[in-house]
Design a protein around this motif. Structure first.
Motif, PDB file in Angstrom:
ATOM      1  N   GLU A 102       0.850  -1.194   0.000  1.00 49.21           N
ATOM      2  CA  GLU A 102       0.000   0.000   0.000  1.00 49.21           C
ATOM      3  C   GLU A 102       0.884   1.240   0.000  1.00 49.21           C
ATOM      4  O   GLU A 102       1.602   1.508   0.967  1.00 49.21           O
ATOM      5  CB  GLU A 102      -0.919   0.010   1.217  1.00 49.21           C
ATOM      6  N   LEU A 103       0.834   2.012  -1.093  1.00 43.92           N
ATOM      7  CA  LEU A 103       1.697   3.188  -1.230  1.00 43.92           C
ATOM      8  C   LEU A 103       0.868   4.438  -1.500  1.00 43.92           C
ATOM      9  O   LEU A 103       1.324   5.359  -2.182  1.00 43.92           O
ATOM     10  CB  LEU A 103       2.711   2.970  -2.367  1.00 43.92           C
ATOM     11  N   ARG A 104      -0.360   4.473  -0.976  1.00 50.67           N
ATOM     12  CA  ARG A 104      -1.186   5.669  -1.134  1.00 50.67           C
ATOM     13  C   ARG A 104      -0.441   6.891  -0.604  1.00 50.67           C
ATOM     14  O   ARG A 104       0.087   6.883   0.491  1.00 50.67           O
ATOM     15  CB  ARG A 104      -2.501   5.488  -0.367  1.00 50.67           C
ATOM     16  N   GLY A 105      -0.403   7.931  -1.415  1.00 50.13           N
ATOM     17  CA  GLY A 105       0.289   9.146  -1.001  1.00 50.13           C
ATOM     18  C   GLY A 105       1.783   8.966  -0.867  1.00 50.13           C
ATOM     19  O   GLY A 105       2.417   9.610  -0.023  1.00 50.13           O
ATOM     20  N   TYR A 106       2.376   8.111  -1.718  1.00 53.80           N
ATOM     21  CA  TYR A 106       3.795   7.776  -1.588  1.00 53.80           C
ATOM     22  C   TYR A 106       4.689   9.016  -1.635  1.00 53.80           C
ATOM     23  O   TYR A 106       5.680   9.109  -0.908  1.00 53.80           O
ATOM     24  CB  TYR A 106       4.187   6.802  -2.703  1.00 53.80           C
ATOM     25  N   HIS A 107       4.346   9.977  -2.497  1.00 55.79           N
ATOM     26  CA  HIS A 107       5.177  11.178  -2.641  1.00 55.79           C
ATOM     27  C   HIS A 107       4.806  12.252  -1.611  1.00 55.79           C
ATOM     28  O   HIS A 107       5.360  13.349  -1.635  1.00 55.79           O
ATOM     29  CB  HIS A 107       5.046  11.735  -4.059  1.00 55.79           C
ATOM     30  N   TYR A 108       3.908  11.914  -0.722  1.00 57.03           N
ATOM     31  CA  TYR A 108       3.416  12.849   0.294  1.00 57.03           C
ATOM     32  C   TYR A 108       3.705  12.317   1.693  1.00 57.03           C
ATOM     33  O   TYR A 108       4.217  13.028   2.551  1.00 57.03           O
ATOM     34  CB  TYR A 108       1.913  13.043   0.065  1.00 57.03           C
ATOM     35  N   HIS A 109       3.406  11.050   1.907  1.00 56.08           N
ATOM     36  CA  HIS A 109       3.640  10.435   3.210  1.00 56.08           C
ATOM     37  C   HIS A 109       5.097  10.009   3.370  1.00 56.08           C
ATOM     38  O   HIS A 109       5.811   9.779   2.384  1.00 56.08           O
ATOM     39  CB  HIS A 109       2.728   9.220   3.403  1.00 56.08           C
ATOM     40  N   SER A 110       5.506   9.887   4.639  1.00 57.59           N
ATOM     41  CA  SER A 110       6.900   9.535   4.929  1.00 57.59           C
ATOM     42  C   SER A 110       7.024   8.355   5.880  1.00 57.59           C
ATOM     43  O   SER A 110       8.141   7.930   6.183  1.00 57.59           O
ATOM     44  CB  SER A 110       7.623  10.748   5.538  1.00 57.59           C
ATOM     45  N   GLY A 111       5.904   7.820   6.369  1.00 57.84           N
ATOM     46  CA  GLY A 111       5.977   6.734   7.349  1.00 57.84           C
ATOM     47  C   GLY A 111       4.754   5.861   7.288  1.00 57.84           C
ATOM     48  O   GLY A 111       4.300   5.469   6.212  1.00 57.84           O
ATOM     49  N   ALA A 112       4.213   5.539   8.465  1.00 56.62           N
ATOM     50  CA  ALA A 112       3.029   4.684   8.531  1.00 56.62           C
ATOM     51  C   ALA A 112       1.830   5.371   7.888  1.00 56.62           C
ATOM     52  O   ALA A 112       1.641   6.578   8.011  1.00 56.62           O
ATOM     53  CB  ALA A 112       2.716   4.345   9.987  1.00 56.62           C
ATOM     54  N   VAL A 113       1.014   4.587   7.174  1.00 55.62           N
ATOM     55  CA  VAL A 113      -0.240   5.067   6.592  1.00 55.62           C
ATOM     56  C   VAL A 113      -1.341   4.097   7.008  1.00 55.62           C
ATOM     57  O   VAL A 113      -1.092   2.908   7.199  1.00 55.62           O
ATOM     58  CB  VAL A 113      -0.168   5.165   5.055  1.00 55.62           C
TER      59      VAL A 113
END
Length: 323
Positions: free
Chosen positions: A260-271
């Motif tokens: 699961e890489l939702r928001g990969y370019h936005y998030h930096s850790g756990a989602v």
């Protein structure tokens, strides 16, 4: 022309639903206030360079844009409030230490997020700034589960991932930006043949890890398998430790999806995504996004969540629990 007809996927909120939404809004904001979160109200419109900073391509496509007749600059109608709250923390409040903020307001999507979905959502959420450790993730997860309980939904569960799993494999293998983008897209589709083809030039460890990621979905056994078979990269090991801590503390059923890489370019850790009976998609979403404030001159550790209030109210049937 029928002047009463609204645009597609835009609708009025009639008295019964409006009463449910307002009751639930008050309940959730009171819950946030009781935990020390302060309310902010960012504007509906901003210049696009501020509104879309650090949020990636997906939010850009969902944002209505228009030209400001006063300045001639391009403006956007917000499609997500979280980046605005990051701007408030970084540029306006400029506090030291931990800051807890919450919000509630309408957001507008240029296209519906899913078939039949409204394009005008009411988004409510909470964010913590200045807490770099897993304690912040645990607090946000606990607050989200309490919000679901306060709404009285049935069958609540949490799906958790961590973007550092994929990102650490890419960094360790020295993957370039273009190949990383292609691998990312293949992984989102869980296209194993494409993953194998794209990874053929990488070392054996990276190739086997990428082929395994689409299979790492399920219960606690997923983390045990990941620890056993994925490369022993320090960043990846820390990510698995965070996921174990979140799973152990979560009061509702938990599943994992390491692809699961939702928001990969936005998030930096756990989602994480929260689900419940009566809503086809996620009713709440969140995660860590430590780098978003950098564009506003002050990168801060940050984690938070947002809830689609209309979906939550529909799932709860208006039976929010009073504390």
């Amino acid at each position: 022309m029928r002047t009463w007809v609204l645009p597609e996927y835009i609708e009025d909120v009639l008295p019964l639903e409006a009463a449910r939404l307002e009751r639930l809004r008050r309940d959730l904001l009171d819950l946030f206030f009781a935990q020390g979160y302060e309310l902010v109200m960012p504007p509906l419109l901003e210049y696009v360079e501020s509104l879309l900073t650090g949020t990636g391509h997906d939010l850009d496509l969902r944002t209505f844009k228009l030209v400001d007749q006063l300045s001639g600059r391009m403006m956007g109608v917000r499609a997500d409030i979280t980046p605005q709250v990051a701007r408030v923390d970084a540029h306006l409040l400029n506090r030291k230490g931990v800051t807890r903020l919450c919000y509630c307001g309408s957001v507008l999507h240029a296209l519906p997020a899913s078939p039949g979905a409204t394009r005008e959502l009411i988004q409510i959420g909470a964010e913590i700034y200045g807490e770099p450790d897993v304690a912040g993730d645990l607090e946000i997860q606990a607050l989200l589960t309490r919000a679901l309980a306060a709404a009285g939904v049935r069958g609540a569960r949490m799906d958790i991932g961590h973007v550092a799993v994929f990102r650490s494999i890419m960094r360790a293998a020295g993957v370039g930006a273009e190949l990383e983008r292609e691998l990312f897209e293949a992984l989102q589709k869980k296209d194993v043949p494409a993953l194998r083809r794209l990874a053929r030039t990488l070392d054996a460890s990276a190739r086997s890890a990428l082929a395994l990621l689409p299979e790492l979905y399920g219960g606690p056994e997923v983390l045990a398998l990941a620890a056993k078979k994925l490369p022993k990269i320090p960043e990846l090991t820390r990510a698995l430790t965070t996921l174990r801590a979140l799973a152990k503390a979560c009061p509702i059923p938990v599943s994992f999806d390491l692809a699961e890489l939702r928001g990969y370019h936005y998030h930096s850790g756990a989602v994480f995504d929260a689900y419940c009976e009566g809503v086809s998609g996620a009713v709440g979403r969140g995660g860590r996004y430590d780098e978003v404030g950098r564009a506003f001159g002050r990168a801060r550790p940050a984690t938070g969540f947002s809830i689609d209030l209309r979906s939550l109210a529909a799932a709860a049937g208006g039976k929010a629990k009073r504390r």
